[in-house]
Design a protein around this motif. Structure first.
Motif, PDB file in Angstrom:
ATOM      1  N   PRO A   9      -3.338  15.696   1.591  1.00 16.91           N
ATOM      2  CA  PRO A   9      -1.920  15.689   1.944  1.00 16.91           C
ATOM      3  C   PRO A   9      -1.160  16.827   1.273  1.00 16.91           C
ATOM      4  N   GLY A  10      -0.099  17.253   1.923  1.00 14.94           N
ATOM      5  CA  GLY A  10       0.713  18.350   1.414  1.00 14.94           C
ATOM      6  C   GLY A  10       1.841  17.878   0.519  1.00 14.94           C
ATOM      7  N   PRO A  11       2.735  18.794   0.171  1.00 16.72           N
ATOM      8  CA  PRO A  11       3.788  18.495  -0.796  1.00 16.72           C
ATOM      9  C   PRO A  11       4.769  17.418  -0.351  1.00 16.72           C
ATOM     10  N   GLY A  12       5.031  17.288   0.950  1.00 16.80           N
ATOM     11  CA  GLY A  12       5.956  16.252   1.416  1.00 16.80           C
ATOM     12  C   GLY A  12       5.454  14.852   1.089  1.00 16.80           C
ATOM     13  N   PHE A  13       4.178  14.614   1.359  1.00 17.96           N
ATOM     14  CA  PHE A  13       3.604  13.305   1.064  1.00 17.96           C
ATOM     15  C   PHE A  13       3.477  13.099  -0.440  1.00 17.96           C
ATOM     16  N   ILE A  14       3.004  14.108  -1.149  1.00 18.31           N
ATOM     17  CA  ILE A  14       2.817  13.984  -2.600  1.00 18.31           C
ATOM     18  C   ILE A  14       4.140  13.666  -3.287  1.00 18.31           C
ATOM     19  N   ALA A  15       5.247  14.190  -2.767  1.00 16.44           N
ATOM     20  CA  ALA A  15       6.561  13.896  -3.353  1.00 16.44           C
ATOM     21  C   ALA A  15       6.922  12.418  -3.224  1.00 16.44           C
ATOM     22  N   GLU A  16       6.357  11.730  -2.248  1.00 23.41           N
ATOM     23  CA  GLU A  16       6.636  10.307  -2.051  1.00 23.41           C
ATOM     24  C   GLU A  16       5.709   9.394  -2.852  1.00 23.41           C
ATOM     25  N   GLN A  38       8.641   5.778   4.551  1.00 23.33           N
ATOM     26  CA  GLN A  38       9.808   6.384   3.920  1.00 23.33           C
ATOM     27  C   GLN A  38      10.661   7.196   4.892  1.00 23.33           C
ATOM     28  N   ARG A  39      10.049   7.682   5.970  1.00 20.71           N
ATOM     29  CA  ARG A  39      10.730   8.611   6.876  1.00 20.71           C
ATOM     30  C   ARG A  39      10.643   8.098   8.311  1.00 20.71           C
ATOM     31  N   PRO A  40      11.625   8.455   9.134  1.00 23.04           N
ATOM     32  CA  PRO A  40      11.508   8.105  10.552  1.00 23.04           C
ATOM     33  C   PRO A  40      10.225   8.713  11.127  1.00 23.04           C
ATOM     34  N   GLY A  41       9.520   7.923  11.876  1.00 21.42           N
ATOM     35  CA  GLY A  41       8.293   8.405  12.504  1.00 21.42           C
ATOM     36  C   GLY A  41       7.053   8.257  11.635  1.00 21.42           C
ATOM     37  N   GLN A  42       7.222   8.029  10.351  1.00 17.03           N
ATOM     38  CA  GLN A  42       6.066   7.831   9.470  1.00 17.03           C
ATOM     39  C   GLN A  42       5.484   6.447   9.752  1.00 17.03           C
ATOM     40  N   ALA A  44       2.308   3.356   8.816  1.00 21.92           N
ATOM     41  CA  ALA A  44       1.381   2.852   7.798  1.00 21.92           C
ATOM     42  C   ALA A  44       0.019   3.522   7.940  1.00 21.92           C
ATOM     43  N   ALA A  45      -0.406   3.793   9.187  1.00 20.65           N
ATOM     44  CA  ALA A  45      -1.704   4.449   9.406  1.00 20.65           C
ATOM     45  C   ALA A  45      -1.691   5.868   8.847  1.00 20.65           C
ATOM     46  N   GLU A  46      -0.577   6.583   9.014  1.00 21.84           N
ATOM     47  CA  GLU A  46      -0.463   7.937   8.467  1.00 21.84           C
ATOM     48  C   GLU A  46      -0.512   7.910   6.936  1.00 21.84           C
ATOM     49  N   ILE A  47       0.160   6.935   6.343  1.00 25.61           N
ATOM     50  CA  ILE A  47       0.152   6.790   4.877  1.00 25.61           C
ATOM     51  C   ILE A  47      -1.269   6.511   4.400  1.00 25.61           C
ATOM     52  N   ARG A  52      -6.134   8.269   1.685  1.00 22.75           N
ATOM     53  CA  ARG A  52      -7.592   8.475   1.721  1.00 22.75           C
ATOM     54  C   ARG A  52      -7.930   9.955   1.581  1.00 22.75           C
ATOM     55  N   GLY A  53      -7.092  10.829   2.113  1.00 20.44           N
ATOM     56  CA  GLY A  53      -7.282  12.261   1.909  1.00 20.44           C
ATOM     57  C   GLY A  53      -7.109  12.640   0.447  1.00 20.44           C
ATOM     58  N   LEU A  54      -6.131  12.034  -0.214  1.00 23.20           N
ATOM     59  CA  LEU A  54      -5.932  12.246  -1.646  1.00 23.20           C
ATOM     60  C   LEU A  54      -7.139  11.725  -2.419  1.00 23.20           C
TER      61      LEU A  54
END
Length: 145
Positions: A9-16, A38-42, A44-47, A52-54
């Protein structure tokens, strides 16, 4: 057919991401999770995919207990290098005792939880979260020796 490797994951996800550090006897621990959508359109599967990528970037899988993750500890900050080409994950200031123990023993237990992890949880809530998550397979723990 092999499934693709999870993306880091990139910086946007890591910030959350939520991270907690604590000492458990003579073991330094880190718990990493995400508080939920946390965000519109986000979703649970994306999280879940991002966590899992982290985990993959840190070398954590349910069957693997060795890691190529790098924990950087110095007097200014503590961070995890999870393999992203541009981003490291800063860990909240764990305090001098935690840093001293990790520097001296080179041991850390690192857990990624997949159930929502709320910021500011106290020690009892963290222990309850870990007990529940490990019972249902909702966490991956790495013991770095």
């Amino acid at each position: 057919m092999n499934s693709p490797l999870p993306l880091r994951p990139g910086p946007g996800f890591i910030a959350e991401v939520v991270a907690s550090t604590w000492l458990d006897g003579s073991t330094a621990r880190i718990l990493i999770g995400h508080p939920g959508v946390q965000r519109p359109g986000q979703t649970a599967a994306e999280i879940d995919r991002s966590l899992r990528g982290l985990a993959h970037g840190l070398g954590l899988t349910s069957a693997e207990v060795s890691s190529h993750a790098r924990l950087i500890v110095n007097h200014r900050f503590t961070a995890l290098d999870y393999g992203h080409p541009d981003v490291m994950m800063r860990v909240p200031d764990p305090g001098p005792h935690w840093q001293s123990l990790v520097t001296r023993t080179r041991r850390t237990d690192l857990t990624i939880g997949f159930a929502p992890l709320l910021p500011g949880m106290n020690q009892n809530a963290i222990h309850t979260y870990l007990a529940r998550a490990t019972t249902v397979g909702g966490a991956i723990t790495l013991r770095r020796n």
